[in-house]
Enzyme design. Structure first.
Site, PDB file in Angstrom:
ATOM      1  N   HIS A   1       0.869  -1.188   0.000  1.00 54.79           N
ATOM      2  CA  HIS A   1       0.000   0.000   0.000  1.00 54.79           C
ATOM      3  C   HIS A   1       0.900   1.231   0.000  1.00 54.79           C
ATOM      4  CE1 HIS A   1      -3.815   2.106   1.770  1.00 54.79           C
ATOM      5  NE2 HIS A   1      -3.079   2.950   1.057  1.00 54.79           N
TER       6      HIS A   1
ATOM      7  N   GLU B   1      -7.010   1.903  -4.219  1.00 46.88           N
ATOM      8  CA  GLU B   1      -7.585   2.444  -2.981  1.00 46.88           C
ATOM      9  C   GLU B   1      -8.742   3.345  -3.399  1.00 46.88           C
ATOM     10  OE1 GLU B   1      -6.278   4.456   1.264  1.00 46.88           O
ATOM     11  OE2 GLU B   1      -4.968   4.713  -0.459  1.00 46.88           O
TER      12      GLU B   1
ATOM     13  N   ALA C   1      -8.259  11.778   2.672  1.00 48.00           N
ATOM     14  CA  ALA C   1      -7.625  12.524   1.587  1.00 48.00           C
ATOM     15  C   ALA C   1      -8.097  12.053   0.218  1.00 48.00           C
ATOM     16  CB  ALA C   1      -6.106  12.402   1.698  1.00 48.00           C
TER      17      ALA C   1
ATOM     18  N   ASN D   1      -7.377   4.220  10.730  1.00 46.46           N
ATOM     19  CA  ASN D   1      -7.418   5.442   9.920  1.00 46.46           C
ATOM     20  C   ASN D   1      -8.460   5.268   8.831  1.00 46.46           C
ATOM     21  OD1 ASN D   1      -4.059   5.139  10.493  1.00 46.46           O
ATOM     22  ND2 ASN D   1      -5.090   7.005  11.127  1.00 46.46           N
TER      23      ASN D   1
ATOM     24  N   ASP E   1       4.167   5.086  11.734  1.00 45.00           N
ATOM     25  CA  ASP E   1       5.025   6.269  11.722  1.00 45.00           C
ATOM     26  C   ASP E   1       4.949   7.044  13.032  1.00 45.00           C
ATOM     27  OD1 ASP E   1       2.459   7.277  11.460  1.00 45.00           O
ATOM     28  OD2 ASP E   1       2.867   8.456   9.643  1.00 45.00           O
ATOM     29  N   GLY E   2       4.110   6.593  13.973  1.00 40.30           N
ATOM     30  CA  GLY E   2       3.953   7.295  15.233  1.00 40.30           C
ATOM     31  C   GLY E   2       2.936   8.420  15.185  1.00 40.30           C
TER      32      GLY E   2
ATOM     33  N   ASP F   1       1.663   3.695   3.074  1.00 37.32           N
ATOM     34  CA  ASP F   1       0.701   4.681   2.552  1.00 37.32           C
ATOM     35  C   ASP F   1       1.443   5.947   2.129  1.00 37.32           C
ATOM     36  OD1 ASP F   1      -1.829   5.524   1.796  1.00 37.32           O
ATOM     37  OD2 ASP F   1      -2.380   6.267   3.775  1.00 37.32           O
TER      38      ASP F   1
ATOM     39  N   ALA G   1      -2.777  13.100   5.146  1.00 38.30           N
ATOM     40  CA  ALA G   1      -2.884  12.805   3.710  1.00 38.30           C
ATOM     41  C   ALA G   1      -1.792  11.814   3.329  1.00 38.30           C
ATOM     42  CB  ALA G   1      -2.759  14.097   2.904  1.00 38.30           C
TER      43      ALA G   1
END
Length: 384
Positions: A60, A129, A140, A219, A248-249, A274, A309
Site C-alpha cells: 500500500h 484504494e 484525503a 485510519n 510512523d507514530g 501509505d 494525507a
C-alpha cells in the site's frame, strides 16, 4: 556465479538462525541455508556483525521522490521502483487514489503495457484504494469520484492492467458491496475494507462475503467504541484477517500499536507506508491526486481541512519503529513487513521470505535495524 552469504543472523521463512551461510545461486535465486559448522566450498561474502533479512514488501504505497502512481509516466514509476531499494523495499503494489474512471483506466493501461519492465523494486500487482468509499471517512480521497461497487467496471480496469490489478480497498456499506466482494474474490482479487463509516455488523458482513483485510487500520474508519462497535472493533475482533498498519507514530500512536499487535499477533499485521510523493523529500508543498498537501514535522496533511494525507514513511523505518517502541522482536517486525504483506496479497510465491528457489531479494541490516545494503536477484543494488 553461485556464492554464499555469511552473517551473524538469518531471518529465514520459518525460523531465525544464528550464524551460518546462505546460498545465492547463479540464477539469482536462493539455495540452501547451511549452519556455521557446514561451511560450503565456494565464494563467500562476509557480513560478520550484520543480519540478513528478506526484502520488504509494501502493498500500500502511492509514491515517493516526487513521483506519484497517479501522475508519473512510466519513466517516473521506474525511478520510484529504483528509489524504493533505498528503503529496503524489493516488491511493491503501486496504489491509486480515488479518481475518475477514465483516469484509472489510463493508469491500468500504462502498468499493463509496461508489465515486468521495472528495473528496481518489483511491481507485484496493482492496488486500487477506491473509488468505492464513503464520503464521511474519505480522508484525503476526493469525494466527487466516489461510487458504488461495480464488478463489470472493475473487470474492465483489470483487463486493461493485463491482470496486474489484484487488490482493492472499499467500504462495505456501499450498495452492492457484498455482491461485489464475492465476485472479485472468485477472480482471485484481494479485497480490503476501509475509508468507511460501517458499523461492526457491516464490516463483519464484508469479511464473511470474502474480504480478508482492513485498510490502514484505525485510519479512515470510526474509532473503536465500547457502546456502538465500529469497523475498528471488527478489525480487532475478527479471526483470520490481516490488518494493515501505518507505524510512523502519527497515524496510530505507539501505545495502540502495541496493544493491537499483542491482540492480533504479528502474523496478522501487515506493515504498510501509505507513502505519497513527499517520501524521501524535504518539507514543503506537495499534492495527493488533485488535492494540495503540505508536509511538516514528519506528517503530510491536506491544506484544506488538515486531515492526514497519506504519509512520508519508508517501510524500513516502520520496521525499526516497531522494534524501538518495544512492540515486537526484530524477527516479528521483519515478518510484518515481508512475509505477512506478501501472503495477504497472494504474492508469497514471488517474494516475502528467504526460501530455496525464491528470488534472492534480501537486505543486510545492522543490529540497530538500520539498512546497510539491498540485494535484488542476488545482485547488490544499494549500499547505505
Amino acid at each position: 556465479m553461485t556464492y554464499y552469504i555469511h552473517a551473524d543472523k538469518f531471518f529465514l521463512e520459518n525460523t531465525t538462525e544464528e550464524g551460518g551461510y546462505l546460498e545465492v545461486q547463479d540464477n539469482g535465486k536462493f539455495g540452501f541455508y547451511y549452519r556455521e559448522n557446514e561451511k560450503p566450498a565456494g565464494k563467500i561474502i562476509d557480513y560478520t556483525g550484520q543480519w540478513i533479512a528478506p526484502g520488504l514488501v509494501d502493498t500500500h504505497v502511492h509514491g515517493s521522490l516526487k513521483e506519484d502512481v497517479m501522475k508519473s509516466d512510466w519513466q517516473g514509476i521506474n525511478h520510484l521502483s529504483e528509489g524504493f531499494l533505498r528503503s529496503g523495499v524489493t516488491s511493491w503494489l503501486p496504489t491509486t487514489y480515488t479518481a475518475g474512471a477514465d483516469t484509472l483506466m489510463q493508469i491500468c493501461q500504462m502498468f499493463g503495457k509496461h508489465k515486468g519492465e521495472e528495473t528496481g523494486a518489483k511491481i507485484q500487482g496493482l492496488h486500487f484504494e477506491g473509488p468505492y468509499f464513503t464520503a464521511e471517512h474519505a480522508g484525503a480521497e476526493n469525494p466527487k469520484y466516489l461510487l458504488d461497487p461495480d464488478i463489470d467496471q472493475f473487470n474492465a480496469w483489470r483487463d486493461a492492467s493485463s491482470g496486474l490489478l489484484n487488490k482493492i480497498s472499499l467500504a462495505p456499506e456501499r450498495k452492492g458491496a457484498k455482491e461485489f466482494i464475492r465476485e472479485a474474490v472468485k477472480e482471485g482479487v484481494v479485497v480490503s475494507l476501509g475509508h468507511s463509516s460501517s458499523n461492526y455488523e457491516q464490516a463483519t458482513d464484508g469479511i464473511e462475503a470474502g474480504a480478508t483485510m482492513f485498510t490502514h487500520t484505525f485510519n479512515g474508519m470510526p474509532d473503536p467504541s465500547h457502546h456502538a462497535p465500529t469497523m475498528s472493533n471488527a478489525a480487532m475482533a475478527l479471526n483470520n484477517v490481516t490488518a494493515e498498519l501505518i507505524c510512523d507514530g502519527h497515524h496510530v500512536k505507539p501505545a495502540l500499536v502495541r496493544a493491537f499487535v499483542q491482540l492480533k499477533g504479528p502474523e496478522h499485521i501487515a506493515l504498510i507506508t501509505d507513502c505519497m510523493e513527499a517520501g524521501m523529500m524535504p518539507d514543503g508543498d506537495y499534492s495527493l491526486g488533485e488535492l494540495p498537501v503540505y508536509v511538516k514535522d514528519g506528517m503530510a496533511r491536506l491544506k484544506d481541512g488538515d486531515n492526514l494525507a497519506g504519509s512520508i514513511l519508508q517501510l524500513n523505518t516502520a520496521v525499526k519503529n516497531i522494534v524501538d517502541w518495544n512492540v515486537a522482536t526484530p524477527e516479528a517486525a521483519i515478518m510484518m513487513a515481508s512475509y505477512v504483506p506478501a501472503k495477504s496479497a497472494h504474492i508469497l510465491d514471488e517474494c516475502g521470505s528467504i526460501a530455496p528457489d525464491k528470488a534472492a531479494d534480501f537486505l543486510v541490516l545492522n543490529p540497530d535495524m538500520t539498512l546497510s545494503e539491498t540485494y535484488l536477484n542476488g545482485e547488490s543494488r544499494y549500499q547505505a
